[in-house]
Design a protein around this motif. Sequence first.
Motif, mmCIF file in Angstrom:
data_model
loop_
_atom_site.group_PDB
_atom_site.id
_atom_site.type_symbol
_atom_site.label_atom_id
_atom_site.label_comp_id
_atom_site.label_asym_id
_atom_site.label_seq_id
_atom_site.Cartn_x
_atom_site.Cartn_y
_atom_site.Cartn_z
ATOM 1 N N GLY A 293 0.815 -1.198 0.000
ATOM 2 C CA GLY A 293 0.000 0.000 0.000
ATOM 3 C C GLY A 293 0.851 1.252 0.000
ATOM 4 O O GLY A 293 2.076 1.195 -0.150
ATOM 5 N N ILE A 294 0.185 2.376 0.185
ATOM 6 C CA ILE A 294 0.828 3.697 0.159
ATOM 7 C C ILE A 294 0.741 4.293 1.550
ATOM 8 O O ILE A 294 -0.295 4.200 2.220
ATOM 9 N N ALA A 295 1.821 4.916 1.990
ATOM 10 C CA ALA A 295 1.881 5.476 3.337
ATOM 11 C C ALA A 295 2.151 6.970 3.294
ATOM 12 O O ALA A 295 2.670 7.500 2.303
ATOM 13 N N VAL A 296 1.820 7.637 4.380
ATOM 14 C CA VAL A 296 2.223 9.025 4.612
ATOM 15 C C VAL A 296 3.253 9.004 5.731
ATOM 16 O O VAL A 296 2.963 8.570 6.847
ATOM 17 N N LEU A 297 4.471 9.440 5.412
ATOM 18 C CA LEU A 297 5.568 9.490 6.367
ATOM 19 C C LEU A 297 6.417 10.732 6.093
ATOM 20 O O LEU A 297 6.315 11.328 5.011
ATOM 21 N N PRO A 298 7.268 11.133 7.043
ATOM 22 C CA PRO A 298 8.196 12.235 6.762
ATOM 23 C C PRO A 298 9.089 11.906 5.565
ATOM 24 O O PRO A 298 9.432 10.735 5.336
ATOM 25 N N ARG A 299 9.460 12.933 4.814
ATOM 26 C CA ARG A 299 10.269 12.726 3.612
ATOM 27 C C ARG A 299 11.555 11.968 3.917
ATOM 28 O O ARG A 299 12.018 11.150 3.130
ATOM 29 N N GLY A 300 12.130 12.217 5.089
ATOM 30 C CA GLY A 300 13.378 11.552 5.446
ATOM 31 C C GLY A 300 13.242 10.072 5.677
ATOM 32 O O GLY A 300 14.239 9.355 5.787
ATOM 33 N N SER A 301 12.007 9.559 5.755
ATOM 34 C CA SER A 301 11.787 8.131 5.957
ATOM 35 C C SER A 301 11.873 7.333 4.656
ATOM 36 O O SER A 301 11.874 6.108 4.682
ATOM 37 N N ALA A 302 11.906 8.030 3.525
ATOM 38 C CA ALA A 302 11.943 7.345 2.230
ATOM 39 C C ALA A 302 13.236 6.558 2.076
ATOM 40 O O ALA A 302 14.328 7.085 2.287
ATOM 41 N N GLY A 303 13.097 5.273 1.734
ATOM 42 C CA GLY A 303 14.260 4.430 1.510
ATOM 43 C C GLY A 303 14.596 4.319 0.039
ATOM 44 O O GLY A 303 13.916 4.899 -0.826
#
Length: 311
Positions: A246-256
Amino acid sequence: MANIADTASTLTDRRITLEQLRAFVMVAEGGSFAGASLDLGRTQSAVTQSLKKLEQILDCVLLERRQGHFAGLTLEGARFLPMAKEILARLSDAVGSFQRPPLAGRIRLGVPDDFDVLDIHGVLSRCLDMNPELRIEVTSAMSAAIVDMFNAGEIDVALLNRARGESPNVGGAPRKVLRSEPLTWLGREKTALGQFTTVPLVGFPDGCTYRKTMLLAMQRVGKPSCLAYTSSSYENIRRAVSAGLGIAVLPRGSAGRDHVILGAEEGFPPLPEAELVMVANARDELYRKFAAFLESSPSVANGVRRLSSAA
């Protein structure tokens, strides 16, 4: 004697300075050379030269640059960043320990599961090392649960996650914004919002700011959605996105490396920034001093930009 002098000169030339470490951490955390120069009160040219000197000393490239702009950390830079931050944090703690009396007593601290609090365990360990008469009892939970515990008198100092513009219901307790990070939509691959009949979402349990923000955003654009994966673990959320659940909402810095950022081009609505807010029981001097320690810790109060008191 000449050889000894030459050796001493070489060692001096290769000595890493605190100025170089601060410049590196500021650029890595803030995302730009211009922002770092503003925070450090130095010219952008001076910051750039400090970073180049640091890379020469370490004999590796720490920062990726594109047309003179910061474009991310190299593998070596990502490896060196926590080391640099640890050195600066230790120095800050050492200086602070001589500027204030030691803390003694019991503190009940609440920390949010739904915000990536940088190295909170290391910060608390250093605090206990410097204050042997201090006892810290930590509770980790969703921010909404921490608010309830704080209001019930079960927590003395609390770190809370909120979307910018929200105000935690903590009565008249003083609030301080420690960090601010842009929220973003994360997926495994580029996918247009219009391709979904029902959008599968990945999120934390009820009471999480990200979950609330995500669901409200879907409602605003009139798009049906469902919680395809729910977990209270930050890492599990990221792994679920990596697996395409699915798709999540997280802080930009969490992107791997295996995540893509989805935005207006794919039809996803804009999102507010997430803020880490600290509240403390102001009636006790111990809690105020401990809150001041957390606020001064680079590992906690680092983000896009150091901010002032919350509204």
